[in-house]
Design a protein around this motif. Structure first.
Motif, mmCIF file in Angstrom:
data_model
loop_
_atom_site.group_PDB
_atom_site.id
_atom_site.type_symbol
_atom_site.label_atom_id
_atom_site.label_comp_id
_atom_site.label_asym_id
_atom_site.label_seq_id
_atom_site.Cartn_x
_atom_site.Cartn_y
_atom_site.Cartn_z
ATOM 1 N N LYS A 21 0.979 -1.219 0.253
ATOM 2 C CA LYS A 21 0.098 0.089 -0.053
ATOM 3 C C LYS A 21 0.689 1.277 0.018
ATOM 4 O O LYS A 21 0.740 2.388 0.862
ATOM 5 N N ASP A 22 1.840 1.360 -1.023
ATOM 6 C CA ASP A 22 2.903 2.535 -1.183
ATOM 7 C C ASP A 22 3.569 2.778 0.118
ATOM 8 O O ASP A 22 4.256 3.792 0.305
ATOM 9 N N GLU A 23 3.916 1.819 0.837
ATOM 10 C CA GLU A 23 4.834 2.001 2.268
ATOM 11 C C GLU A 23 5.833 1.017 1.763
ATOM 12 O O GLU A 23 5.467 -0.232 1.401
ATOM 13 N N LEU A 24 7.032 1.179 2.295
ATOM 14 C CA LEU A 24 8.247 0.331 2.268
ATOM 15 C C LEU A 24 8.629 -0.041 3.598
ATOM 16 O O LEU A 24 8.831 0.828 4.386
ATOM 17 N N TYR A 25 8.940 -1.488 3.811
ATOM 18 C CA TYR A 25 9.468 -1.778 5.115
ATOM 19 C C TYR A 25 10.492 -2.830 5.093
ATOM 20 O O TYR A 25 10.508 -3.551 4.012
ATOM 21 N N ALA A 26 11.629 -2.877 6.046
ATOM 22 C CA ALA A 26 12.234 -3.851 5.933
ATOM 23 C C ALA A 26 12.548 -4.669 7.306
ATOM 24 O O ALA A 26 12.499 -3.866 8.127
ATOM 25 N N PHE A 27 11.959 -5.758 7.270
ATOM 26 C CA PHE A 27 11.844 -6.599 8.638
ATOM 27 C C PHE A 27 13.190 -7.701 8.592
ATOM 28 O O PHE A 27 13.694 -8.262 7.675
ATOM 29 N N ALA A 28 13.499 -7.908 9.677
ATOM 30 C CA ALA A 28 14.330 -8.863 10.020
ATOM 31 C C ALA A 28 13.609 -10.418 9.740
ATOM 32 O O ALA A 28 12.384 -10.552 10.098
ATOM 33 N N LEU A 29 14.500 -11.429 9.467
ATOM 34 C CA LEU A 29 13.617 -12.637 8.866
ATOM 35 C C LEU A 29 13.167 -13.609 9.783
ATOM 36 O O LEU A 29 12.565 -14.637 9.839
ATOM 37 N N SER A 30 13.830 -13.233 11.101
ATOM 38 C CA SER A 30 13.388 -14.348 12.355
ATOM 39 C C SER A 30 12.805 -13.849 13.454
ATOM 40 O O SER A 30 12.369 -12.851 13.440
#
Length: 166
Positions: free
Chosen positions: A80-89
């Motif tokens: 929805k036009d937002e970018l996030y970077a998450f940890a994989l764990s």
């Protein structure tokens, strides 16, 4: 002789399916999607374009979906036009999370902690949301700062702000 006779490793079917399931689970944890919407999101495996210190860069995705970078343990999500970077764990004991599409949530297979698709903690042994990396735009790329990861229980403001408009 082919190019793979000496340098390529074959991945078994079970390993491939396990890795693909874990990657899909990680993607869904990062998304604010209904189960129907989440099932329709594209997912791909990718690698950073460049690495400078603790920063890695990826092209900004053109549509909703996710890129899984297993080498850097990053899930880059456009939703929805937002970018996030998450940890994989999982933040509880660093176990790879699993997406349960029928339930529309993410779950840790080790201790059953549950998360909403946007990474928000629901229940289980974990006591906080999934961790987010600091991100910023750089031209047509998004830069993820691997050295700046935010836990929602200790850095709530930074965790909430760790997103950008695509």
């Amino acid at each position: 002789m082919s190019d793979c006779d000496h340098d390529c490793q074959l991945v078994g079917r079970r390993r491939f399916l396990k890795d693909a399931t874990l990657a899909l689970g990680a993607v869904m944890a990062a998304l604010s999607a209904t189960p129907r919407e989440a099932a329709a999101l594209p997912m791909s495996l990718g690698r950073a374009l460049r690495l400078t210190g603790d920063d890695v860069a990826y092209p900004i995705p053109t549509g909703d979906g996710a890129i899984i970078d297993r080498d850097n343990e990053v899930i880059l999500v456009r939703w929805k036009d937002e970018l996030y970077a998450f940890a994989l764990s999982c933040p509880h004991q660093n176990t790879a999370l699993k997406w349960l599409g029928n339930d529309g949530r993410f779950q840790c297979p080790k201790h059953k902690s549950k998360y909403q698709p946007d990474g928000t903690f629901i229940s289980g042994r974990a006591t906080r949301n999934m961790d987010r990396f600091a991100i910023r735009k750089d031209g047509k790329n998004v830069v993820v700062s691997l050295g700046k990861i935010f836990a929602s229980d200790k850095q709530q403001a930074q965790w909430s702000e760790a997103r950008i408009t695509a």
